[in-house]
Write an enzyme that holds these catalytic residues in place. Sequence first.
Site, PDB file in Angstrom:
ATOM      1  N   TYR A  80      11.773 -29.810  15.619  1.00 12.75           N
ATOM      2  CA  TYR A  80      12.428 -30.109  14.347  1.00 12.75           C
ATOM      3  C   TYR A  80      11.363 -30.412  13.292  1.00 12.75           C
ATOM      4  O   TYR A  80      11.409 -29.928  12.180  1.00 12.75           O
ATOM      5  CB  TYR A  80      13.350 -31.322  14.531  1.00 12.75           C
ATOM      6  CG  TYR A  80      14.178 -31.634  13.318  1.00 12.75           C
ATOM      7  CD1 TYR A  80      15.437 -31.059  13.149  1.00 12.75           C
ATOM      8  CD2 TYR A  80      13.714 -32.505  12.331  1.00 12.75           C
ATOM      9  CE1 TYR A  80      16.210 -31.335  12.037  1.00 12.75           C
ATOM     10  CE2 TYR A  80      14.477 -32.777  11.209  1.00 12.75           C
ATOM     11  CZ  TYR A  80      15.728 -32.199  11.064  1.00 12.75           C
ATOM     12  OH  TYR A  80      16.483 -32.480   9.959  1.00 12.75           O
ATOM     13  N   PHE A 132      17.634 -11.750 -12.145  1.00 12.90           N
ATOM     14  CA  PHE A 132      18.214 -11.314 -10.885  1.00 12.90           C
ATOM     15  C   PHE A 132      19.533 -12.073 -10.717  1.00 12.90           C
ATOM     16  O   PHE A 132      19.653 -13.218 -11.157  1.00 12.90           O
ATOM     17  CB  PHE A 132      17.259 -11.584  -9.704  1.00 12.90           C
ATOM     18  CG  PHE A 132      17.815 -11.048  -8.407  1.00 12.90           C
ATOM     19  CD1 PHE A 132      17.857  -9.677  -8.198  1.00 12.90           C
ATOM     20  CD2 PHE A 132      18.340 -11.888  -7.442  1.00 12.90           C
ATOM     21  CE1 PHE A 132      18.410  -9.159  -7.033  1.00 12.90           C
ATOM     22  CE2 PHE A 132      18.884 -11.375  -6.270  1.00 12.90           C
ATOM     23  CZ  PHE A 132      18.924 -10.006  -6.068  1.00 12.90           C
ATOM     24  N   THR A 133      20.510 -11.424 -10.089  1.00  9.85           N
ATOM     25  CA  THR A 133      21.884 -11.964 -10.046  1.00  9.85           C
ATOM     26  C   THR A 133      21.941 -13.428  -9.601  1.00  9.85           C
ATOM     27  O   THR A 133      22.532 -14.264 -10.288  1.00  9.85           O
ATOM     28  CB  THR A 133      22.756 -11.121  -9.093  1.00  9.85           C
ATOM     29  OG1 THR A 133      22.055 -10.950  -7.862  1.00  9.85           O
ATOM     30  CG2 THR A 133      23.069  -9.765  -9.701  1.00  9.85           C
ATOM     31  N   ASP A 223       8.659 -14.612  -9.024  1.00 13.13           N
ATOM     32  CA  ASP A 223       9.559 -14.255  -7.931  1.00 13.13           C
ATOM     33  C   ASP A 223       8.863 -13.124  -7.174  1.00 13.13           C
ATOM     34  O   ASP A 223       8.779 -11.988  -7.643  1.00 13.13           O
ATOM     35  CB  ASP A 223      10.914 -13.805  -8.481  1.00 13.13           C
ATOM     36  CG  ASP A 223      11.883 -13.400  -7.364  1.00 13.13           C
ATOM     37  OD1 ASP A 223      11.424 -13.154  -6.234  1.00 13.13           O
ATOM     38  OD2 ASP A 223      13.098 -13.326  -7.630  1.00 13.13           O
ATOM     39  N   LYS A 266      12.878  -9.770   2.247  1.00 13.94           N
ATOM     40  CA  LYS A 266      12.174  -8.595   1.742  1.00 13.94           C
ATOM     41  C   LYS A 266      10.674  -8.697   2.041  1.00 13.94           C
ATOM     42  O   LYS A 266      10.097  -7.836   2.658  1.00 13.94           O
ATOM     43  CB  LYS A 266      12.369  -8.432   0.235  1.00 13.94           C
ATOM     44  CG  LYS A 266      13.759  -8.022  -0.176  1.00 13.94           C
ATOM     45  CD  LYS A 266      14.553  -9.208  -0.688  1.00 13.94           C
ATOM     46  CE  LYS A 266      15.963  -8.839  -1.042  1.00 13.94           C
ATOM     47  NZ  LYS A 266      16.330  -9.268  -2.374  1.00 13.94           N
ATOM     48  N   ARG A 389      25.013  -1.220  -9.048  1.00 14.04           N
ATOM     49  CA  ARG A 389      24.168  -2.088  -9.861  1.00 14.04           C
ATOM     50  C   ARG A 389      24.461  -1.756 -11.314  1.00 14.04           C
ATOM     51  O   ARG A 389      23.740  -1.041 -11.979  1.00 14.04           O
ATOM     52  CB  ARG A 389      22.676  -1.879  -9.550  1.00 14.04           C
ATOM     53  CG  ARG A 389      22.255  -2.351  -8.188  1.00 14.04           C
ATOM     54  CD  ARG A 389      21.915  -3.836  -8.090  1.00 14.04           C
ATOM     55  NE  ARG A 389      23.046  -4.729  -7.930  1.00 14.04           N
ATOM     56  CZ  ARG A 389      22.948  -5.955  -7.398  1.00 14.04           C
ATOM     57  NH1 ARG A 389      21.798  -6.419  -6.967  1.00 14.04           N
ATOM     58  NH2 ARG A 389      23.992  -6.728  -7.314  1.00 14.04           N
ATOM     59  N   PHE A 455      30.863  -8.962  -7.699  1.00 16.02           N
ATOM     60  CA  PHE A 455      30.492  -7.702  -7.027  1.00 16.02           C
ATOM     61  C   PHE A 455      30.412  -7.855  -5.515  1.00 16.02           C
ATOM     62  O   PHE A 455      30.564  -6.886  -4.791  1.00 16.02           O
ATOM     63  CB  PHE A 455      29.155  -7.174  -7.575  1.00 16.02           C
ATOM     64  CG  PHE A 455      27.972  -8.062  -7.294  1.00 16.02           C
ATOM     65  CD1 PHE A 455      27.633  -9.082  -8.169  1.00 16.02           C
ATOM     66  CD2 PHE A 455      27.197  -7.872  -6.160  1.00 16.02           C
ATOM     67  CE1 PHE A 455      26.542  -9.905  -7.906  1.00 16.02           C
ATOM     68  CE2 PHE A 455      26.102  -8.686  -5.892  1.00 16.02           C
ATOM     69  CZ  PHE A 455      25.781  -9.714  -6.772  1.00 16.02           C
TER      70      PHE A 455
HETATM   71  C1  PLP Z   1      16.826 -10.487  -2.927  1.00 10.93           C
HETATM   72  C2  PLP Z   1      16.197 -11.128  -4.053  1.00 10.93           C
HETATM   73  C3  PLP Z   1      16.368 -12.499  -4.273  1.00 10.93           C
HETATM   74  C4  PLP Z   1      17.266 -13.353  -3.412  1.00 10.93           C
HETATM   75  O1  PLP Z   1      16.824 -13.403  -2.105  1.00 10.93           O
HETATM   76  P1  PLP Z   1      17.838 -13.648  -0.884  1.00 10.93           P
HETATM   77  O2  PLP Z   1      16.950 -13.841   0.288  1.00 10.93           O
HETATM   78  O3  PLP Z   1      18.703 -12.435  -0.774  1.00 10.93           O
HETATM   79  O4  PLP Z   1      18.634 -14.855  -1.213  1.00 10.93           O
HETATM   80  C5  PLP Z   1      15.712 -13.047  -5.348  1.00 10.93           C
HETATM   81  N1  PLP Z   1      14.938 -12.309  -6.160  1.00 10.93           N
HETATM   82  C6  PLP Z   1      14.751 -10.996  -5.967  1.00 10.93           C
HETATM   83  C7  PLP Z   1      13.854 -10.246  -6.869  1.00 10.93           C
HETATM   84  C8  PLP Z   1      15.364 -10.362  -4.915  1.00 10.93           C
HETATM   85  O5  PLP Z   1      15.184  -9.042  -4.753  1.00 10.93           O
END
Ligand code: PLP
Length: 482
Positions: A80, A132-133, A223, A266, A389, A455
């Site tokens: 932990y 970003f969304t 980001d 990613k 998108r 979406f």
């Molecule tokens: C996917 C993504 C996020 C969010 O990440 P999650 O792991 O899906 O929550 C944030 N910023 C960018 C640029 C992304 O492509």
Amino acid sequence: MTKVSYYSGETFPLEMHKVRIIQKLTLLPIEERLRAVEEAGYNTFLLENKDVFLDMLTDSGVNAMSDRQQAAMLLADDAYAGSATFTRLHAKLTEIFGKRYFLPAHQGRAAEHILCKAYITPGCTAVTNYHFTTWKAHVTELGGRVVELIRPEGLLVNSDNPFKGNFDVPRFEALVEEIGADKIPYVRMEAGTNLIGGQPFSLANLREVSQACRKHGVKLVMDASLLADNLHFIKTREAECADWEIADIARAMSDECDIVYFSARKLGFGRGGGIITDDEGVYKQLRGFVPMYEGFLTYGGMSVREMEAITVGLDETMDEDMINQGPQFISYLVKTLDEAGVPMVTPPGGLGAHVDASRFLDHVPQTQYPSAALASAVYLASGVRGMERGTMSEQREPDGTEPLADMELVRLAVPRRVFTLSQINYAIDRVRWLYDNRRLVGGLRWVEEPAILRFFYGRLEPIGDWQHELVAKFRQDFGQSL
Ligand SMILES: *Cc1c(COP(=O)(O)O)cnc(C)c1O
């Protein structure tokens, strides 16, 4: 990078890895695909994976792991607090980004949540190259406003600008002049700018942004979720960096930023995320939110197995042969479709190929969600699942008005190291068929429209009966075959 040229003079992407574990796929007949998309409310997010042939919805959490990642997962140290696994991940991040502190989070949006909780106050203006969304949802939920300062060419569907993700520094200076730097909690630079087609920014631009931020005492946050693609593009498109190691580019980018956050769904071919900084004050400010929302400071909602996989995945990200497959496949997909006359976002970006739905379906008005209609039509025509998108990905204003998206796109994501070139060729073939039959495709309207992030789980239906016409034409052209 391993450079290969061909006797035939042709050029095509060549994978510098082989496939050692496979998963069987099924391709349903079009009538079954129609049933599936109807059940999914014409929202590709709601399709079941068993009904999908090639899943090109996203590059998130679906990238293929390497043998080294799988092996590392067996060595995970379960604790932990204070696990050796966390120490290894932390050390790898410090090695790559040159920053001492790491706050783990279960995925990218969780890192956004923490950064917004700490810095977004009602009435503030959060500045970014492009939103970003999930980040925008957090900012607006906390009463902040988002201002996008992408350079104008970033919003052109077709351009030969290699860095469409670049930030407009003069407009930032004007904004600071107008509202004052104290109203701006931070500037967020999104690598591999997702919603405009996975478009990179240049190192030179990041340096200018950083200089402007320093001048006004505004924090610079990167980001880095799509950093791998941005690194590849800086290496291949920015002359200054042509001979640099990938790791040197990553370090130079990080050095310009106060805070770096990422989704390891990613970046790093795993699942997880977190926030990195070298500023002890920032670290202490953010630290309390990790045990509150994510988990203890040495796992932040991630499993130890995933953390081991990310550590190795980050190392592989510094190897150009390991990160160029995605962008090269995407480039092939975009160029082949573009040459066949299909309207595509150019130049090719990272994370996926982006079809310009506003030109593809120029007879469908934005209020009838051409991107969502096209994503459904692509699934019907091919069993390939892409992602809307466009306007459906926007959110209504508090007064109920609907903002129309700057771009109407369908993304065909290319998860890293997953597909073969023949699968890409199949997708190309079916999109070409659909383009030749585009007049058959009509718009969509809501059946059930959620207020937040609609979406993801909203449901729609076709306006008219175009779906049946499309199925009939498919049978006419393809006979009884799939
Ligand atoms: C996917 C993504 C996020 C969010 O990440 P999650 O792991 O899906 O929550 C944030 N910023 C960018 C640029 C992304 O492509």
